[in-house]
Design an enzyme around this catalytic site. Sequence first.
Site, PDB file in Angstrom:
ATOM      1  CD  GLU A 158       8.464 -77.505  85.829  1.00 23.00           C
ATOM      2  OE1 GLU A 158       7.519 -78.330  86.029  1.00 23.00           O
ATOM      3  OE2 GLU A 158       9.587 -77.143  85.154  1.00 23.00           O
ATOM      4  CD  GLU A 161       9.618 -92.490  91.019  1.00 18.82           C
ATOM      5  OE1 GLU A 161      10.044 -91.967  90.661  1.00 18.82           O
ATOM      6  OE2 GLU A 161       9.505 -94.085  89.759  1.00 18.82           O
ATOM      7  CG  LEU A 194      11.970 -76.513  94.342  1.00 19.84           C
ATOM      8  CD1 LEU A 194      11.726 -75.533  96.604  1.00 19.84           C
ATOM      9  CD2 LEU A 194      11.007 -77.526  93.930  1.00 19.84           C
TER      10      LEU A 194
END
Length: 388
Positions: free
Chosen positions: A372, A376, A134
Amino acid sequence: MPYNAQLTGMDFNLSEEHEAVQFAARDFAQNELLAGVIERDNEQKFDPALIRKMGDLGFLSMMVLPQYGGGGMDTLSYVIAMEEISKIDASASVIMSVNNSLVCWGLQAYGTDAQKEKYLTRLASGKMVGAFCLSEPEAGSDATSQHTTAEDMGDYYLLNGTKNWITNGNSSEICLVIAQTHPDRGHKGINALIVEKNSAGFTVGRKEDKMGIRASDTHTLMFSDVKVPKENRIGEDGFGFKFAMMVLNGGRIGIAAQALGIAAGAFELSLKYSQERKTFGKPISNHQAIQFKLAEMATKIEAARMLVYKAARLKDQGKDYIKAAAMAKLYASDVAMWVTTEAVQVHGGYGYVKEFHVERLMRDAKITQIYEGTSEIQKLVIARELLK
Ligand code: CAA
């Protein structure tokens, strides 16, 4: 006797099956992982034979249904195993976590029958591992800003772009790649594709020289006009971003369990060391300064364990676990960082050298606050759920 404070009370006792998983994972960690863990960290290498052994023992496909060759276990079993393995070797547990939570679970939950037959069975056999792609040079937390493109060419996608910080980047044989197909649709134009490593135009780039989890292989991956058959798309056209978010929700439970294990491992070492090491004529565990630390470490670990188990149980019950997973990861990763720092302090000068393990655990803990989704991002996810 290793520290193994289990949740007590009606809903929190471990079943015999869960205790058996815990025992097996602890046994594997102690007998197979511990001996070479410092060397692997130094050399930044994870022996492929050890990955295969984890696969043979079922640690890489714990939640895959037996019909595809997996263990068919629940999420609680998975987090229990993750905790035990992470106590000893967080590099091993990140390989395990990505393969279980992101790749296998993602395929099982959203793949077609043909995709499961072709890829999930091989993943479940432990003969190969997968990667989840990703992050990009300019899309980390801001995951909707995918620059990697998957151009629709009729019966295939043409994949171009670069993915960063990919766990199992070199050792994986398949990658789940998130890429933009319809830029005008924003995140609803993103697709998730199963890409085979031997595809023409697929290059494994630079290996990262990391602070922690140094034995796991983290690479940049490049795609240049890689042809990906249409049947390798996961879900409907445009489902890719939702797919990424859904697997990351479950992935966060795995990383929370990793953080819990790192903290618990550092605590066990500190407890033992404090009873052996003497200063001012008595074991340091007799000094209140150390007792206060041990008490606070154990309390925070216990609280983290409850959040991790709760998220796992919600997932197993088919209930909404998005908030619980993000809370577990947020809290357990902060606990891992705090506990490992205290563990180094308890060990004094010995804590600062590799032989005593806690400095590695402290370095390993830091990544749990980053990957992952940073801490925050977890807060954003929790707030989104609270404000729904
Ligand atoms: N679960 C399900 N769906 C979610 C979701 C979640 N946790 N978070 C967002 N979504 C959905 C939203 O519902 C929305 O869908 P719709 O348009 O259909 O309603 C869509 O995603 C977009 O949501 P937002 O408009 O809120 O998007 P955003 O850009 O403001 O924020 C984000 C999204 C939560 C910040 C997201 O980008 C995110 O989670 N970023 C972190 C990415 C991350 O965790 N990367 C880790 C890399 S993988 C890794 O680390 C593996 C490894 O190696 C160990």
